[in-house]
Design a protein around this motif. Structure first.
Motif, PDB file in Angstrom:
ATOM      1  N   ASP A   1      -2.752  -4.966 -15.250  1.00 41.04           N
ATOM      2  CA  ASP A   1      -2.139  -5.599 -14.423  1.00 41.04           C
ATOM      3  C   ASP A   1      -1.640  -4.599 -13.346  1.00 41.04           C
ATOM      4  N   PHE A   2      -2.382  -4.380 -12.164  1.00 33.76           N
ATOM      5  CA  PHE A   2      -1.934  -3.586 -11.060  1.00 33.76           C
ATOM      6  C   PHE A   2      -1.063  -4.057  -9.885  1.00 33.76           C
ATOM      7  N   ASP A   3      -0.286  -3.352  -9.281  1.00 33.43           N
ATOM      8  CA  ASP A   3       0.371  -3.538  -8.217  1.00 33.43           C
ATOM      9  C   ASP A   3      -0.207  -2.954  -6.937  1.00 33.43           C
ATOM     10  N   ILE A   4       0.444  -3.392  -5.918  1.00 32.49           N
ATOM     11  CA  ILE A   4       0.004  -3.114  -4.581  1.00 32.49           C
ATOM     12  C   ILE A   4       1.232  -2.093  -4.156  1.00 32.49           C
ATOM     13  N   GLN A   5       1.149  -1.007  -3.764  1.00 36.97           N
ATOM     14  CA  GLN A   5       2.278  -0.213  -3.412  1.00 36.97           C
ATOM     15  C   GLN A   5       1.998   0.391  -2.089  1.00 36.97           C
ATOM     16  N   ARG A   6       3.075   0.224  -1.109  1.00 34.79           N
ATOM     17  CA  ARG A   6       2.947   0.639   0.293  1.00 34.79           C
ATOM     18  C   ARG A   6       4.283   1.457   0.480  1.00 34.79           C
TER      19      ARG A   6
ATOM     20  N   GLY B   1      17.415   7.871 -18.742  1.00 42.73           N
ATOM     21  CA  GLY B   1      18.202   6.838 -17.653  1.00 42.73           C
ATOM     22  C   GLY B   1      17.528   6.665 -16.153  1.00 42.73           C
ATOM     23  N   ALA B   2      16.296   6.819 -16.079  1.00 47.75           N
ATOM     24  CA  ALA B   2      15.565   6.754 -15.077  1.00 47.75           C
ATOM     25  C   ALA B   2      15.195   5.405 -14.524  1.00 47.75           C
ATOM     26  N   ARG B   3      15.141   4.934 -13.413  1.00 50.37           N
ATOM     27  CA  ARG B   3      14.578   3.618 -13.021  1.00 50.37           C
ATOM     28  C   ARG B   3      13.064   3.813 -12.874  1.00 50.37           C
ATOM     29  N   ARG B   4      12.390   2.742 -13.272  1.00 50.15           N
ATOM     30  CA  ARG B   4      10.789   2.802 -12.929  1.00 50.15           C
ATOM     31  C   ARG B   4      10.590   2.094 -11.535  1.00 50.15           C
ATOM     32  N   SER B   5      10.118   3.263 -10.820  1.00 47.17           N
ATOM     33  CA  SER B   5      10.182   2.717  -9.075  1.00 47.17           C
ATOM     34  C   SER B   5       8.733   2.351  -9.100  1.00 47.17           C
ATOM     35  N   ALA B   6       7.828   3.099  -9.547  1.00 51.00           N
ATOM     36  CA  ALA B   6       6.333   2.284  -9.678  1.00 51.00           C
ATOM     37  C   ALA B   6       5.676   2.360 -10.787  1.00 51.00           C
ATOM     38  N   ARG B   7       4.788   1.446 -11.269  1.00 51.54           N
ATOM     39  CA  ARG B   7       3.830   1.057 -12.396  1.00 51.54           C
ATOM     40  C   ARG B   7       2.655   1.978 -12.193  1.00 51.54           C
ATOM     41  N   PHE B   8       1.966   2.344 -13.300  1.00 54.44           N
ATOM     42  CA  PHE B   8       0.763   2.781 -13.293  1.00 54.44           C
ATOM     43  C   PHE B   8      -0.474   2.180 -12.576  1.00 54.44           C
TER      44      PHE B   8
ATOM     45  N   LYS C   1      -5.469   3.906   0.052  1.00 55.62           N
ATOM     46  CA  LYS C   1      -5.785   5.161  -0.691  1.00 55.62           C
ATOM     47  C   LYS C   1      -6.270   4.888  -1.993  1.00 55.62           C
ATOM     48  N   ARG C   2      -6.747   5.880  -2.983  1.00 56.43           N
ATOM     49  CA  ARG C   2      -6.910   5.993  -4.368  1.00 56.43           C
ATOM     50  C   ARG C   2      -5.449   5.076  -4.881  1.00 56.43           C
ATOM     51  N   PRO C   3      -5.911   4.339  -6.066  1.00 58.54           N
ATOM     52  CA  PRO C   3      -4.607   3.911  -6.803  1.00 58.54           C
ATOM     53  C   PRO C   3      -3.736   5.095  -7.325  1.00 58.54           C
ATOM     54  N   HIS C   4      -2.559   4.835  -7.527  1.00 53.88           N
ATOM     55  CA  HIS C   4      -1.540   5.672  -7.984  1.00 53.88           C
ATOM     56  C   HIS C   4      -1.545   5.857  -9.596  1.00 53.88           C
ATOM     57  N   PHE C   5      -2.041   6.665 -10.091  1.00 54.09           N
ATOM     58  CA  PHE C   5      -2.257   7.211 -11.331  1.00 54.09           C
ATOM     59  C   PHE C   5      -1.173   7.724 -12.048  1.00 54.09           C
ATOM     60  N   GLY C   6      -0.058   7.408 -11.625  1.00 50.94           N
ATOM     61  CA  GLY C   6       1.201   7.749 -12.382  1.00 50.94           C
ATOM     62  C   GLY C   6       2.163   6.534 -12.687  1.00 50.94           C
ATOM     63  N   VAL C   7       3.437   6.918 -13.280  1.00 51.58           N
ATOM     64  CA  VAL C   7       4.413   6.263 -13.458  1.00 51.58           C
ATOM     65  C   VAL C   7       5.595   7.035 -12.765  1.00 51.58           C
ATOM     66  N   ASP C   8       6.061   6.034 -11.696  1.00 50.61           N
ATOM     67  CA  ASP C   8       7.327   7.044 -11.154  1.00 50.61           C
ATOM     68  C   ASP C   8       8.700   6.600 -11.656  1.00 50.61           C
TER      69      ASP C   8
ATOM     70  N   GLN D   1      -2.392  -0.133  -6.424  1.00 50.78           N
ATOM     71  CA  GLN D   1      -3.369   0.347  -5.169  1.00 50.78           C
ATOM     72  C   GLN D   1      -2.500   0.917  -4.172  1.00 50.78           C
ATOM     73  N   ARG D   2      -2.538   2.230  -3.631  1.00 52.94           N
ATOM     74  CA  ARG D   2      -1.756   2.893  -2.806  1.00 52.94           C
ATOM     75  C   ARG D   2      -2.247   2.511  -1.370  1.00 52.94           C
ATOM     76  N   ILE D   3      -1.221   2.106  -0.258  1.00 51.16           N
ATOM     77  CA  ILE D   3      -1.491   1.857   0.859  1.00 51.16           C
ATOM     78  C   ILE D   3      -0.502   3.189   1.639  1.00 51.16           C
ATOM     79  N   LEU D   4      -0.945   4.228   2.216  1.00 53.15           N
ATOM     80  CA  LEU D   4      -0.055   5.144   2.819  1.00 53.15           C
ATOM     81  C   LEU D   4       0.020   5.211   4.352  1.00 53.15           C
ATOM     82  N   ASN D   5       1.001   4.802   5.069  1.00 50.24           N
ATOM     83  CA  ASN D   5       1.202   4.729   6.501  1.00 50.24           C
ATOM     84  C   ASN D   5      -0.066   3.686   6.725  1.00 50.24           C
TER      85      ASN D   5
END
Length: 288
Positions: free
Chosen positions: A107-112, A162-169, A180-187, A172-176
């Protein structure tokens, strides 16, 4: 162990001094079936930890990818884009055993992300491209770590508290505005200078500051090609070749490299496959 080889090719190349259980019995006697147990997260970006005959070959979908440890433990990973089914096989010179695994869809998000400097999205400067290429070669050497250890058996803890998860693994990344390639990390959003701890035992495979994309970067090998990565670090407290224990401080968070705010980007790879490190948090210890 070279990745991508067939079982037949690897077995044919084994020396007579192999540590496997011995040659097949004479006269065509029936081969023994190795024991094989598996547990894990059978989903895109997931993993399996198994136990079998010590030093058995382990393949995924007929490609030999790893070898069980001296105690018979092994780990494999399922890529973010893994197909819906996978076959895991362990092989000794006495026989083989296989398990069919159904891999659930992720279950993957779209991250802008907007407002990044153009050179952080699509570099064009020749000197910068040369620098990035050199950095990639050094990182590839770190990701190639195949330490013969079982750090993965302990299971994993979160590297920051104590961190907040700001992006899931896997999003799909949309930069500017450019896909782009999917974001392969947990932020994990956290103030600059937050301590980063090793989530499991492992060997430091790479530790550098000042990288174009990652800023400060540490890679930890947890055994058999399972690597975790820690990006955008402001300070690194370890050096390559050091063995670290679960919970040991390795770095401090930052916003170096391609980052729009202070956070830790936490990644995991297994022999080129991109995994979700959060799936291993709290999963262990793995025991017989």
């Amino acid at each position: 162990m070279a990745a991508g080889l067939s079982r037949r090719a690897v077995l044919a190349a084994l020396p007579l001094s192999t540590t496997f259980a011995g040659l097949p019995p004479p006269g065509g006697a029936r081969a023994a079936t190795p024991a094989l147990s598996l547990s894990g997260a059978f989903v895109q970006g997931g993993y399996a930890v198994g136990r079998t005959t010590p030093r058995a070959l382990v393949d995924v979908d007929a490609q030999v990818l790893t070898t069980a440890s001296a105690d018979g433990w092994f780990v494999v990973g399922f890529d973010r884009d893994a197909p819906p089914a996978s076959t895991l096989t362990v092989t000794t010179l006495d026989g083989s055993a296989a398990r069919e695994a159904t891999i659930a869809a992720g279950d993957f998000d779209i991250q802008r992300i907007d407002g990044l400097p153009p050179e952080q999205v699509t570099p064009t400067d020749p000197a910068l491209l040369e620098r990035i290429a050199a950095e990639n070669l050094r990182k590839q050497a770190g990701f190639a770590s195949l330490a013969d250890i079982e750090g993965f058996r302990s299971g994993f803890m979160l590297p920051v508290v104590g961190a907040r998860r700001s992006a899931r693994f896997g999003g799909q990344r949309i930069l500017n505005g450019e896909p782009k390639r999917p974001h392969f990390g947990v932020d994990l959003a956290t103030p600059v200078g937050t301590p980063v701890s090793a989530p499991a035992d492992g060997l430091i495979a790479f530790a550098e500051t000042g990288l174009h994309y990652e800023g400060g970067l540490v890679l930890v090998g947890h055994g058999q090609g399972l690597i975790t990565a820690y990006l955008h670090l402001s300070k690194i407290l370890v050096s390559a070749g050091t063995y670290v224990r679960q919970g040991q401080l390795i770095a401090e968070t930052g916003q170096e490299g391609r980052a729009t705010g202070p956070h830790l980007c936490w990644r995991m790879k297994w022999r080129g496959r991109n995994l979700d490190p959060s799936l291993l948090v709290g999963a262990g210890p793995f025991q017989s």
